[in-house]
Scaffold this active site. Structure first.
Site, short mmCIF file in Angstrom:
data_model
loop_
_atom_site.label_atom_id
_atom_site.label_comp_id
_atom_site.label_asym_id
_atom_site.label_seq_id
_atom_site.Cartn_x
_atom_site.Cartn_y
_atom_site.Cartn_z
N LYS A 47 0.80 -1.28 -0.44
CA LYS A 47 -0.29 -0.05 -0.11
C LYS A 47 0.93 1.56 0.07
O LYS A 47 0.39 2.20 -0.36
CB LYS A 47 -0.75 -0.43 1.02
CG LYS A 47 -1.78 -1.17 1.19
CD LYS A 47 -3.36 -1.16 2.21
CE LYS A 47 -4.18 -2.41 1.62
NZ LYS A 47 -3.71 -3.62 1.80
C1 LIG Z 1 -4.18 -4.24 1.34
C2 LIG Z 1 -3.34 -5.85 1.12
C3 LIG Z 1 -4.04 -6.57 0.05
C4 LIG Z 1 -5.22 -6.76 -0.81
O1 LIG Z 1 -5.11 -6.05 -1.23
P1 LIG Z 1 -6.87 -5.23 -2.29
O2 LIG Z 1 -6.51 -3.72 -2.83
O3 LIG Z 1 -7.62 -5.02 -1.69
O4 LIG Z 1 -6.02 -6.17 -4.08
C5 LIG Z 1 -3.77 -8.47 -0.12
N1 LIG Z 1 -1.99 -8.08 1.20
C6 LIG Z 1 -1.38 -7.02 1.48
C7 LIG Z 1 -0.19 -7.04 2.49
C8 LIG Z 1 -2.54 -5.79 1.85
O5 LIG Z 1 -2.30 -4.93 3.09
#
Ligand SMILES: *Cc1c(COP(=O)(O)O)cnc(C)c1O
Length: 465
Positions: free
Chosen positions: A112
């Site tokens: 993120k």
């Molecule tokens: C947020 C997150 C995801 C999922 O991401 P999406 O935006 O739902 O596709 C997968 N792995 C980790 C470690 C995350 O923080």
């Protein structure tokens, strides 16, 4: 470039407006009215670009002059300067033709950071230019909150309030959020669960009258288009690293809200030769069930060892529905209106179009830890539980082994020690150097009851005037 709503009844917006909005006024999500499409020669000419240089190529057409090129370059360079690997998004080999795209070298150790390091800086630039102040309000089950706080902590014109469920996020996740001490950063530990937090944020966006005069809320979850935009870049970067566009590539993506894999779909539409896009889910498998049976049905939320994918409904899936209905906003509007109450299917032609692009696989907690153990045994590579789900799904769905398969490694294993210990490791994985002192850092957060008026009063009182 103009942005349109998936439900067709909200005004078209510019990039700047889209970034400062949450949902469209008709309840839909904003998408670009059209995508830039690149030729093989053009994509091939990017092969030697660094990550920030490539990011500029991909992002500039979407920003479309809202920020002058020279300034946009500085913003992008700065957003990725704090990543702890010189490649920013290194691609490492796991097996024959099998690769991992490591997306956890940013300040909070999850993918993120790619979007939120950039979003914070873009917002700051635009807000200073407009002489406007905003309030970010978001709910988190762990990773979004810390990445958003890290991305916005230095922004002059943003006060940020992140709600997390009290005592229900991991210690590492909580520490990462609550050890950022600034008068503009506020962590609220809500005596409730994640859904309660999410619901209060939703209601606050719907009626913002509790905010001080002149302030508005900005969304930092993946409904914000700027987040998706930033994520398109690493699909191109990884593809180029293993030989695209002169050969095809496939991706496996651990996903819950469909944000990350939707960015992969867009990369494909923009010209990257993608063979397969694998949706990898945990037991909260609404996406996998839909892809398998054309039935969209909510189920009870399950707590798993991969908590960042624990969702009941997948908010960005609406963007995929819009595409597979050939951008028929009325069809999406009617689907979403009915999806609140019933289990739903889409027409055969749209479903076929969707299945042409996506494969899917769901992985239980047991198989998640088994996969962590198996991969460690094979190559001494320690996967985090989300990435393990991606690897397992990749191996199950991989049709043509001559096409490189790249799994997105979305988090560092040290963020999720519980799954690592369950996989048979004796010790919890060590945090990277720059975070070794995390547990000694001072924390600050406020515990509040699950009560919207109290939370809104707190926000109103804390916003820096
Ligand atoms: C947020 C997150 C995801 C999922 O991401 P999406 O935006 O739902 O596709 C997968 N792995 C980790 C470690 C995350 O923080």
């Amino acid at each position: 470039m103009k942005y349109i709503s998936t439900r067709g009844r909200a005004p078209e917006l510019s990039f700047e407006e889209v970034m400062l909005t949450g949902l469209a006024s008709d309840g839909g999500l904003y998408v670009p009215a059209e995508l830039p499409v690149y030729s093989t020669e053009e994509i091939a000419s990017w092969a030697n670009l660094s990550y920030p240089e490539l990011a500029f190529k991909i992002i500039a057409p979407f920003v479309d002059g809202a920020i002058p090129d020279a300034d946009l370059k500085v913003i992008i360079d700065d957003a990725y300067a704090d990543f702890r690997h010189p490649a920013v998004a290194p691609v490492v080999q796991l097996g024959h033709n099998e690769w991992l795209l490591e997306l956890f070298h940013g300040p909070t150790l999850a993918f993120k950071d790619f979007a939120l390091q950039l979003l914070g800086r873009l917002l700051d630039y635009v807000l200073i230019k407009r002489d406007q102040k905003v309030v970010i309000m978001g709910a988190t089950s762990g990773d979004t909150g810390s990445a958003a706080i890290e991305g916005c902590r230095r922004c002059e014109n943003i006060d940020i309030f992140i709600l997390h469920p009290h005592q229900r996020v991991s210690d590492v996740q909580r520490k990462q959020m609550t050890s950022v001490i600034s008068p503009k950063v506020h962590n609220i530990a809500v005596e409730g669960n994640f859904d309660d937090c999410q619901e209060m944020v939703k209601q606050s966006f719907a009626d913002q009258s509790f905010l001080p005069e002149g302030r508005q809320l900005v969304a930092v979850n993946s409904i914000n288009w700027a987040r998706i935009m930033a994520q398109i870049v690493y699909y191109f970067y990884a593809g180029l690293s293993v030989g695209a566009p002169h050969r095809k590539v496939s991706f496996s993506v651990p996903t819950g809200n469909f944000g990350d894999i939707y960015a992969g779909y867009l990369a494909k539409q923009m010209g990257l030769p993608v063979e397969q896009l694998v949706i990898a889910t945990n037991r909260n498998d609404i996406l996998h069930r839909f892809m398998s049976s054309n039935h969209y049905e909510k189920q009870q939320l399950e707590h798993t060892l991969s908590p960042s994918m624990d969702i009941m409904v997948s908010s960005n899936f609406e963007r995929a529905l819009f595409e597979c209905h050939e951008r028929d906003a009325a069809a999406v509007d009617s689907f979403m209106a009915r999806s609140r109450s019933e289990s739903l299917s889409i027409d055969d032609a749209s479903f076929t179009r969707l299945r042409e692009h996506f494969d899917s696989y769901a992985v239980s907690d047991q198989v998640t830890v088994d996969t962590i153990a198996q991969v460690f045994d094979e190559s001494e590579y320690l996967l985090d539980p989300h990435s393990a789900i991606g690897v397992k799904a990749a191996r199950e769905c991989w049709r043509d082994r001559s096409v490189p398969m790249i799994t997105l490694a979305t988090a560092h294993p040290a963020k999720f020690p519980e799954a690592i210990i369950k996989s048979g490791q004796e010790n919890e994985p060590a945090l990277p150097h720059h975070m070794a002192d995390l547990f000694e850092r001072e924390e600050r957060y406020t515990v509040l009851p699950k009560d919207l008026p109290q939370i809104q009063a707190f926000i109103d009182a804390q916003v820096v005037r």
